[in-house]
Design an enzyme around this catalytic site. Structure first.
Site, short mmCIF file in Angstrom:
data_model
loop_
_atom_site.label_atom_id
_atom_site.label_comp_id
_atom_site.label_asym_id
_atom_site.label_seq_id
_atom_site.Cartn_x
_atom_site.Cartn_y
_atom_site.Cartn_z
CB THR A 10 -0.93 0.00 1.23
OG1 THR A 10 -1.78 -1.15 1.18
CG2 THR A 10 -1.79 1.26 1.25
CB VAL A 11 3.34 2.61 2.41
CG1 VAL A 11 4.22 3.86 2.50
CG2 VAL A 11 2.31 2.61 3.54
CE LYS A 100 2.55 0.86 12.84
NZ LYS A 100 2.47 0.87 11.37
CD GLU A 124 7.36 13.83 9.79
OE1 GLU A 124 6.48 13.59 10.64
OE2 GLU A 124 8.25 14.67 9.96
CB VAL A 127 5.06 8.73 14.51
CG1 VAL A 127 4.01 9.16 15.53
CG2 VAL A 127 6.14 7.90 15.18
CD GLU A 185 -3.90 -5.82 8.18
OE1 GLU A 185 -4.18 -6.82 7.48
OE2 GLU A 185 -3.43 -4.76 7.71
CE LYS A 200 1.43 4.15 14.33
NZ LYS A 200 0.01 4.23 13.91
#
Length: 405
Positions: A10-11, A100, A124, A127, A185, A200
């Protein structure tokens, strides 16, 4: 400038999308040079993807390519992400990450390796997804002594609690809806038990106070014990229940850090944060309270933070940013249960006489269809150890911390 992306989930796919969508504006931000995604590492096949010619399953294709100067690590997990990142930093490549879990577990080693090799390791996106918090905490608030931080750091649990508060759903029904909507999930343990928020908290605490905090040092409680009865009682006190990560400064050698459900009164900026949104409230001695709010996860919000770090690395291609924190220690994070005083919400099978005898004056709460033998109340400030001592002999149904943020 050539970059690579490790992990095309996804990211990672969002990173490629953001870079391409902003190809006209990015060069102006890095002295006229453009960013080119030249390699994408993933073990899966993407035969229909427009970037199929960029894919590799061999990490060495990225490691040994001298033209690749910056790598985005969006793989998740500790291994093999840690091994890959260490090798990249030692090879003189800057790395940015949204991972994270890796930063919370291995942050000091990775930051030290980046420093030793004159490159950058930027975090960056680790979190708050797209919420800018790392740079503001380390740069914009640098003139402050940070007194404390409280954050709604997990969108899944915030969505569940919002459904319980606003729709009267049970925890189980709200969790099922979160899964159906793709917010949770199939195995939601990391979210609902607070582990995601804990990681985090570790990163925020390390940044704010300069010493690493490990997940094992942060006492963590999730939201699985929260019931609709608790929600209704807290509503009668003009408050809501949120899963908060909290960090409190004690002295230069000690902090407290914990994750738990908390009663947040309606006057707080955190009380209005709903659904999958996140917020981080930072309390500084000079600035007072400042709150950072936005999408805490998701493809493009998180990717925007990753790409911002890539741009920052490109700007600092020939120099190291001053960024990071030092090693922690076993006794750095105190046992908050014996040191931090706060009010508590208590729901119990008891009568007012027995409660008054133990607690003195309390604020009683109410709800519809309240049973005759059930009481809910807010105590005066005390430590959690003192609370537990007072509750001996009382049939307790639930207790929740009351925050002062």
């Amino acid at each position: 400038m050539k970059i690579a992306v490790m992990g095309y989930g996804t990211v990672g796919s969002g990173v490629v999308e953001v870079i391409e969508a902003h190809s006209d504006s990015i060069p102006a931000k890095i002295g006229g040079e453009s960013l080119e995604v030249s390699r994408i590492l993933d073990l899966r096949d993407f035969p229909d993807d427009p970037h199929k010619d960029l894919f590799t399953k061999d990490f060495n294709d990225i490691l040994n390519d001298d033209e690749i100067k910056i790598v985005a690590e969006t793989m998740g997990g500790v291994n093999p992400a840690f091994d890959f990142t260490m090798k990249l930093l030692k090879a003189g490549k800057s790395v940015v990450t949204s991972n994270k879990e890796l930063v919370a577990q291995k942050g000091p080693e990775l930051l030290k390796t980046a420093e030793d090799n004159g490159v950058n390791y930027l975090i960056e996106a680790s979190v708050g997804g797209g919420i800018p918090i790392i740079r503001p905490l380390t740069q914009c608030l640098a003139a402050n002594n940070i007194e404390g931080i409280a954050g709604i750091l997990n969108g899944t649990t915030n969505f569940i609690l919002t459904m319980m508060i606003e729709q009267g759903m049970s925890f189980d029904d709200a969790l099922k809806l979160a899964q159906e909507n793709g917010y949770a999930e199939k195995d939601p343990t990391a979210d609902v038990e607070g582990h995601d928020a804990c990681r985090k908290v570790c990163i925020l605490a390390s940044l704010a106070f300069g010493k690493h905090v490990y997940p094992s040092q942060v006492e963590t409680q999730g939201i699985t014990d929260i019931t609709l009865e608790d929600v209704e009682y807290v509503n009668s006190a003009n408050g809501v229940i949120k899963l908060l990560g909290q960090i409190k400064y004690i002295n230069k050698d000690k902090i407290a850090a914990f994750v738990s459900p908390a009663v947040v009164y309606n006057g707080s900026q955190l009380s209005s944060v709903k659904d999958v949104f996140n917020a981080v409230l930072v309390r500084g001695d000079a600035v007072g309270d400042v709150c950072f709010y936005g999408a805490g996860a998701g493809k493009l919000p998180t990717a925007s933070a990753v790409v911002a770090d890539i741009i920052d690395c490109a700007k600092h291609a020939n120099r190291k940013k001053i960024f990071g924190w030092g090693e922690g220690s076993e006794d750095y994070v105190v046992d908050y249960k014996s040191t931090i005083e706060m009010p508590f919400y208590v729901r119990a099978k008891a009568d007012k006489d027995s409660v008054s005898k133990v607690f003195g004056d309390v604020k009683y709460l109410s709800r519809a269809n309240q049973s005759d033998d059930e009481l809910a109340f807010i105590t005066a400030s005390m430590t959690e150890n003192d609370l537990n001592e007072k509750l001996k002999g009382i049939e307790v149904m639930n207790t929740i911390k009351v925050t002062n943020y």
